[in-house]
Design an enzyme around this catalytic site. Structure first.
Site, mmCIF file in Angstrom:
data_model
loop_
_atom_site.group_PDB
_atom_site.id
_atom_site.type_symbol
_atom_site.label_atom_id
_atom_site.label_comp_id
_atom_site.label_asym_id
_atom_site.label_seq_id
_atom_site.Cartn_x
_atom_site.Cartn_y
_atom_site.Cartn_z
ATOM 1 N N LYS A 149 23.543 -29.307 -5.225
ATOM 2 C CA LYS A 149 23.351 -28.597 -6.499
ATOM 3 C C LYS A 149 21.935 -28.043 -6.510
ATOM 4 C CE LYS A 149 24.747 -29.705 -10.999
ATOM 5 N NZ LYS A 149 25.546 -28.568 -11.403
HETATM 6 N N1 PXG Z 1 30.860 -26.189 -10.030
HETATM 7 C C1 PXG Z 1 29.613 -25.700 -10.090
HETATM 8 C C2 PXG Z 1 29.223 -24.589 -9.187
HETATM 9 C C3 PXG Z 1 28.699 -26.258 -10.992
HETATM 10 O O1 PXG Z 1 27.452 -25.778 -11.037
HETATM 11 C C4 PXG Z 1 30.410 -27.784 -11.740
HETATM 12 C C5 PXG Z 1 31.273 -27.196 -10.820
HETATM 13 C C6 PXG Z 1 30.907 -28.955 -12.537
HETATM 14 O O2 PXG Z 1 30.375 -30.174 -12.066
HETATM 15 P P1 PXG Z 1 30.153 -31.426 -13.009
HETATM 16 O O3 PXG Z 1 29.578 -32.448 -12.140
HETATM 17 O O4 PXG Z 1 29.246 -30.984 -14.127
HETATM 18 O O5 PXG Z 1 31.492 -31.808 -13.544
HETATM 19 C C7 PXG Z 1 29.109 -27.300 -11.852
HETATM 20 C C8 PXG Z 1 28.184 -27.907 -12.881
HETATM 21 C C9 PXG Z 1 23.649 -25.713 -16.379
HETATM 22 C C10 PXG Z 1 25.004 -25.635 -15.762
HETATM 23 O O6 PXG Z 1 23.134 -24.710 -16.881
HETATM 24 C C11 PXG Z 1 25.377 -26.501 -14.749
HETATM 25 C C12 PXG Z 1 26.614 -26.423 -14.141
HETATM 26 C C13 PXG Z 1 27.512 -25.475 -14.592
HETATM 27 C C14 PXG Z 1 27.154 -24.596 -15.614
HETATM 28 C C15 PXG Z 1 25.888 -24.665 -16.213
HETATM 29 O O7 PXG Z 1 23.061 -26.797 -16.406
HETATM 30 N N2 PXG Z 1 26.945 -27.279 -13.112
#
Ligand code: PXG
Length: 290
Positions: A149
């Protein structure tokens, strides 16, 4: 608002980092998005573990233990007097000289922001989202593992722009081979004949923490679930589709590229999973006020 930077708290106006931080200069760093509900941080340990694995993968040293990081997250929420909201946690490579080498950076920087987030308007949780397929592909594993990430979200940002320009709420991202990876900020699931399918992380899906919760709910509800290589056809042909993410939570997707998914309304299994997810987040999680 009190923002944590390397153990100190700053108000929003004064929460600043150096223009020589490699997080800014090269996108060299990682992040997590974590939700807290009713005074409990949901899946905190899992988020911190994923953060530390991302750090290891990019040779980034975090100068805290995982326990200390968990405590710093709770302390930041406490300082802000919040019970419900969203934490954005970043670890950047830190201040260095110009030039790519991370070894020119003294030490990494930890930033913790506790705020609220609303990814989609309320009515979309009832109606479901419109999706389009983006031409921008998910990061190729040969370039950078999509499981990290990282602070490099430019292709996801460009994919999101494609979705917005096409009047859709979210964009579907394919991998280099044309198989479904995920959406720009959420994992994707389809339901067909009562069974659930989602792409494996090897297809370019982030190993999402909400995605893991879906596997847990499927087990509780005794609904079949499997990881499977998927093409867009599997979504067009599905009875139901939903997306998951910490920020998005669980939300139905009701069309892709103007093909209605099922009858174009959130399906019964999706609704059951949304309800179950809401119950779980109200019950689990590390208690903040201790
Ligand atoms: N795929 C991607 C590419 C992500 O960045 C998820 C899936 C979902 O993962 P989790 O572990 O949250 O169930 C993510 C999550 C932000 C933000 O601004 C972060 C994400 C997505 C949208 C906004 O913090 N990450």
């Amino acid at each position: 608002m009190d923002i944590y930077i390397d153990g100190e708290y700053f108000d929003k106006k004064n929460a600043k980092i150096s223009v020589f931080d490699h997080g800014l200069l090269y996108g060299d760093g990682i992040f997590e998005g974590i939700r807290f509900y009713e005074g409990r941080v949901f899946k905190l340990k899992e988020h911190i573990q994923r953060l530390f694995i991302s750090a290891k993968a990019i040779l980034l040293e975090i100068e805290m233990t995982q326990d200390e990081m968990e405590e710093a997250v709770c302390e930041t929420i406490r300082k802000n007097g919040l019970t419900d909201g969203y934490v954005r946690l970043l670890v950047t490579r830190g201040v260095g000289t110009l030039g790519l080498s991370p070894f020119a950076c003294d030490k990494s920087t930890v930033i913790i922001i506790a705020d609220s987030i609303s990814l989609y308007p309320d009515e979309k949780y009832k109606e479901g989202l419109k999706l389009i397929t983006c031409s921008t592909r998910r990061t190729a594993p040969a370039a950078l593992s999509p499981s990290v990430k990282s602070l490099n979200y430019l292709n996801n940002v460009m994919a999101k722009v494609e979705a917005i320009f096409a009047d859709a709420e979210e964009g579907l991202m394919l991998n280099e081979q044309g198989f479904v990876a995920e959406c720009t900020g959420d994992n994707i699931f389809v339901v067909r004949d009562g069974k659930i399918k989602t792409p494996p992380s090897s297809a370019g899906a982030l190993p999402g923490i909400t995605r893991e919760v879906i596997f847990q709910i499927a087990e509780n509800l005794e609904v079949g679930i499997e990881e499977s290589q998927m093409t867009r056809y599997d979504i067009y042909a599905a009875d139901e589709c939903f997306l998951t993410g910490t920020a998005a939570e669980v939300i139905a997707a009701v069309s892709l590229d103007r093909r209605l998914i099922g009858n174009g309304k959130p399906g019964p299994i999706t609704e059951k999973f949304i309800e179950s997810f809401r119950n779980i987040v109200g019950q689990e999680g590390k208690i903040i006020s201790e």
